[in-house]
Scaffold this motif. Sequence first.
Motif, PDB file in Angstrom:
ATOM      1  N   GLU A 142      26.023 -38.292  26.713  1.00  0.00           N
ATOM      2  CA  GLU A 142      25.211 -39.379  26.147  1.00  0.00           C
ATOM      3  C   GLU A 142      24.337 -38.877  25.000  1.00  0.00           C
ATOM      4  OE1 GLU A 142      22.845 -41.713  28.849  1.00  0.00           O
ATOM      5  OE2 GLU A 142      24.512 -41.849  30.266  1.00  0.00           O
ATOM      6  N   LYS A 185      32.528 -34.860  35.774  1.00  0.00           N
ATOM      7  CA  LYS A 185      32.021 -36.068  36.429  1.00  0.00           C
ATOM      8  C   LYS A 185      30.699 -35.890  37.173  1.00  0.00           C
ATOM      9  CE  LYS A 185      36.610 -37.938  36.643  1.00  0.00           C
ATOM     10  NZ  LYS A 185      37.716 -38.428  37.397  1.00  0.00           N
ATOM     11  N   THR A 186      29.820 -35.031  36.678  1.00  0.00           N
ATOM     12  CA  THR A 186      28.499 -34.905  37.281  1.00  0.00           C
ATOM     13  C   THR A 186      27.490 -35.686  36.446  1.00  0.00           C
ATOM     14  OG1 THR A 186      27.918 -32.912  36.055  1.00  0.00           O
ATOM     15  CG2 THR A 186      29.000 -32.594  38.197  1.00  0.00           C
ATOM     16  N   LYS A 187      26.347 -35.996  37.034  1.00  0.00           N
ATOM     17  CA  LYS A 187      25.300 -36.707  36.319  1.00  0.00           C
ATOM     18  C   LYS A 187      24.852 -35.907  35.093  1.00  0.00           C
ATOM     19  CE  LYS A 187      20.806 -38.867  36.858  1.00  0.00           C
ATOM     20  NZ  LYS A 187      19.721 -39.208  37.764  1.00  0.00           N
ATOM     21  N   LYS A 188      24.700 -34.590  35.278  1.00  0.00           N
ATOM     22  CA  LYS A 188      24.264 -33.720  34.180  1.00  0.00           C
ATOM     23  C   LYS A 188      25.244 -33.789  33.001  1.00  0.00           C
ATOM     24  CE  LYS A 188      23.871 -28.900  32.941  1.00  0.00           C
ATOM     25  NZ  LYS A 188      24.105 -27.539  33.367  1.00  0.00           N
ATOM     26  N   THR A 189      26.519 -33.694  33.292  1.00  0.00           N
ATOM     27  CA  THR A 189      27.523 -33.744  32.234  1.00  0.00           C
ATOM     28  C   THR A 189      27.501 -35.096  31.522  1.00  0.00           C
ATOM     29  OG1 THR A 189      28.890 -32.142  33.395  1.00  0.00           O
ATOM     30  CG2 THR A 189      29.990 -33.474  31.724  1.00  0.00           C
ATOM     31  N   GLY A 190      27.338 -36.166  32.282  1.00  0.00           N
ATOM     32  CA  GLY A 190      27.239 -37.494  31.688  1.00  0.00           C
ATOM     33  C   GLY A 190      26.050 -37.609  30.751  1.00  0.00           C
ATOM     34  N   LEU A 191      24.906 -37.043  31.160  1.00  0.00           N
ATOM     35  CA  LEU A 191      23.711 -37.070  30.315  1.00  0.00           C
ATOM     36  C   LEU A 191      23.895 -36.244  29.051  1.00  0.00           C
ATOM     37  CD1 LEU A 191      20.963 -36.799  33.088  1.00  0.00           C
ATOM     38  CD2 LEU A 191      21.547 -38.818  31.707  1.00  0.00           C
TER      39      LEU A 191
END
Length: 72
Positions: free
Chosen positions: A24, A15-21
């Motif tokens: 994507e 659930k980190t921004k990096k993982t989300g990117l």
Amino acid sequence: MHKISTWNIDRPSPKTKKTGLVIEKILEENSDVLVLTETSSAVDLSSIYPYSISTEPYERIPTEQWVTIWSK
């Protein structure tokens, strides 16, 4: 022809921004086979890639693996 991608994702955390990117970008690439190195259970692609195999987890961090191969 099949599209194969590989990526060292450098130990993603849940659930980190990096993982989300990262997720994507993986979805955008739409590869048939995906080889992820330095990965973790934070990257769950099972809804798109129903087949996967992983190396044994790191001894000190059981949610992380050296390599996971995902396939459609």
